[in-house]
Each structure stands twice: as C-alpha cells, then as structure tokens.
Design an enzyme around this catalytic site. Structure first.
Site, short mmCIF file in Angstrom:
data_model
loop_
_atom_site.label_atom_id
_atom_site.label_comp_id
_atom_site.label_asym_id
_atom_site.label_seq_id
_atom_site.Cartn_x
_atom_site.Cartn_y
_atom_site.Cartn_z
N TYR A 136 0.24 -1.39 -0.20
CA TYR A 136 -0.23 0.01 0.23
C TYR A 136 0.85 1.38 0.03
O TYR A 136 1.65 1.46 1.04
CB TYR A 136 -0.80 -0.23 1.56
CG TYR A 136 -1.78 0.76 1.31
CD1 TYR A 136 -1.88 2.40 0.49
CD2 TYR A 136 -2.60 1.12 2.76
CE1 TYR A 136 -2.96 2.70 0.46
CE2 TYR A 136 -3.66 2.08 3.14
CZ TYR A 136 -3.76 3.19 2.12
OH TYR A 136 -4.23 3.87 2.54
N LYS A 164 -1.78 -0.82 -4.01
CA LYS A 164 -2.94 -0.27 -3.67
C LYS A 164 -1.99 1.36 -4.09
O LYS A 164 -0.87 1.66 -3.50
CB LYS A 164 -3.96 -0.18 -2.41
CG LYS A 164 -4.29 0.92 -1.97
CD LYS A 164 -5.18 0.66 -0.33
CE LYS A 164 -5.99 1.57 -0.76
NZ LYS A 164 -6.15 2.56 0.99
#
Length: 305
Positions: A136, A164
């Site tokens: 992420y 992400k």
C-alpha cells in the site's frame, strides 16, 4: 498460497464507535452485510479509513474476527501494516489466524525507510505469512514513496500479489503496471477520484472509500470499465466525482463517517484526535448525497460481474 483475484471493488471500511469510544461491533457487522448485499467483491477492515492508528492490537484483531464472522461469500482483506516490521508481522500473523483471506500492508510511516528497507520490510512479512499481500503506497500519510522499480522487485515474491496505488501520480501508477505485467500482480486504485484513469492503464480494481456509501455505483463503474464499457464507466465516474472530492474535503474518514450517518448507517463518532465534519461541509455533503439519491438507479449489471 491459493490464487486471489483482486478484480473489482473492495470498500475500505470504517470502524463505528459508540459515544464512549468503544467499537460498535453490531453496526460494523451490519455494514459488512449491507456492502456484501450491494455486490462488492470483498471488504477491507482496519485500514486507514478504519482508524487503525487508534485501535489497540486486540481491538484490531477483534474487528477482523467480526468481519470474517459477518461475511457470506466475499473475502476479507485485513489491514495489518505498521511502521515497525516486527509489529506489522505480529498484526499480520494474528489477522491470518483470525481468518483474513489477504492482507493490506501500508508502507512504514514516519521513519521513512529507504527503498532497500521497504523491500526488506515487505519480504520479511511475505516470507512468514502465507497469504496474498497488498503493498500500500500512500505517500501523503507515510512520508515515503514506493517507487515503481521497488514495486516490481516486490512483485517477484509469490505472496506479494497486489499494489494499492494512492500516490496521486498516474504516471507512476502506470509504470507500476508496466513493470509488473509479467507477474501475477494486481494494481488497485486507492484514490476514488483516479479509479477510472487507473483502470484505463491496466488497474483491475479499487479499495474505495466512496464505496462505503455508494457501493452499487462504484461497483458499476469499475466492472463496466473491466468489461470494456468505458462510456458507461465515464458517466458513472462523473456522477460520482463531486462526492469523491467532498469525501476528502477533510481528513479521511471524517467526511465518509458523516456521510454514513446521513444515510442512516450508524453514528459518525470518531476517536481523537479526529473531529466531526464542519457544519459547512456537512451541509454540502447532504446536498450531494441527496442529488445522488434523486438520480436514476444504477441499471442491472452493476457491482459484480
């Protein structure tokens, strides 16, 4: 490790609180069921939107357990990152034991590791935990940026299967897709305003804040794009654009929690140091939500393929 298809929409869930600050597990599980019934492809509890920074480790695991208990058929992707590799490993292990299907790991924040440190951090967890893991990247919260070459290096690990993207830099996100095309590696939008552009360059889904209040519309947009119907996807993107912007008018998850209260999905209570949405922004949010409710319903074929 079993294969994991990250295509589609995964709401970045909020954590509801009672007035005394304790977790409202009944409301949380109601949210899980509501989102699943709306056709989302999975759920993501205890990430940044879930105010994970204010939860104890035990509370963190209890929320994951509550999510696993409430779902019927969709996967649970548990946020389990930390700025300490040891702590992230512990949270990841406990989340796996609680029944999570995959893990979302924010990059180490505050201490700002070098790219080599990021590689070591993620590989340490991936070596120990046999679950699909999402890297992420959100520099606005962490103070560091996972570069495309670093993402490509991490994608070589069989347990690191997705990225992400919340940098706001579409060129960089496109380069991550480009560099990982030969791997079983999914690039997911972490920025609702950029979901459609990210899909257009090869992203396959979204971990979405907006999907907490508009799961059917976000799902319809994402799956329309994945099916090649960009005209329909663009129409929905523009319908959602004002709400997407306003849900970040103040620090996430302040606006989305207010939106959920307006929609009747529980109280907008937050844990300090976060505070309630300002009156001015709340009035604008009410207007935007009312406008969406007044529009024609999403046609069939929306959230799930």
């Amino acid at each position: 490790m079993t294969s994991f298809d990250f295509r589609g929409v995964y709401p970045a869930m909020t954590t509801p609180f009672h007035d005394d600050g304790s977790i409202d597990f009944e409301q949380f599980q109601a949210d899980v069921r509501r989102l699943e019934e709306a056709g989302v492809d999975g759920i993501v509890p205890v990430g940044s939107t879930g105010e994970s920074a204010t939860l104890t480790h035990d509370e963190h695991v209890e929320v994951v357990e509550a999510a696993v208990e409430a779902v019927e058929d969709v996967p649970v992707v548990a946020g389990s990152g930390s700025n300490s590799t040891r702590e992230a490993l512990e949270l990841s292990r406990r989340s796996a034991d609680a029944g999570a299907d995959a893990l979302l790991l924010i990059s180490p924040y505050y201490n700002k590791p070098e790219q080599s440190g990021l590689v070591e951090h993620y590989r340490t967890i991936a070596d120990e935990i046999d679950l699909p893991q999402i890297v992420y990247n959100v520099p606005g919260r962490t103070g560091s940026n996972i570069l495309p070459e670093t993402a490509a290096t991490l994608a070589e690990h069989p347990n690191i299967t997705a990225y992400k993207a919340a940098s706001g830099d579409l060129g960089q996100i496109s380069e991550v897709v480009e560099r990982t095309r030969d791997e079983q590696f999914a690039v997911l939008s972490g920025d609702d305003a950029l979901t459609l552009p990210i899909l257009s360059v090869g992203g396959v889904g979204a971990i979405s804040v907006t999907a907490n209040v508009e799961p059917a519309r976000v799902g319809a947009m994402v799956h329309s794009a994945l099916q090649g119907d960009y005209e329909r996807a663009r129409d929905i993107h523009h319908d959602l654009a004002p709400l997407n912007r306003h849900l970040f008018s103040e620090t996430n998850p302040i606006p989305v929690k207010e939106a959920m209260e307006i929609r009747g999905y529980g109280p907008a209570s937050l844990r300090p140091p976060l505070t309630r949405l300002t009156e001015e922004n709340t009035e604008e949010l009410r207007r935007l939500l009312s406008d969406l409710e007044a529009e024609q319903a999403i046609p069939d074929g929306g959230a799930a393929e």
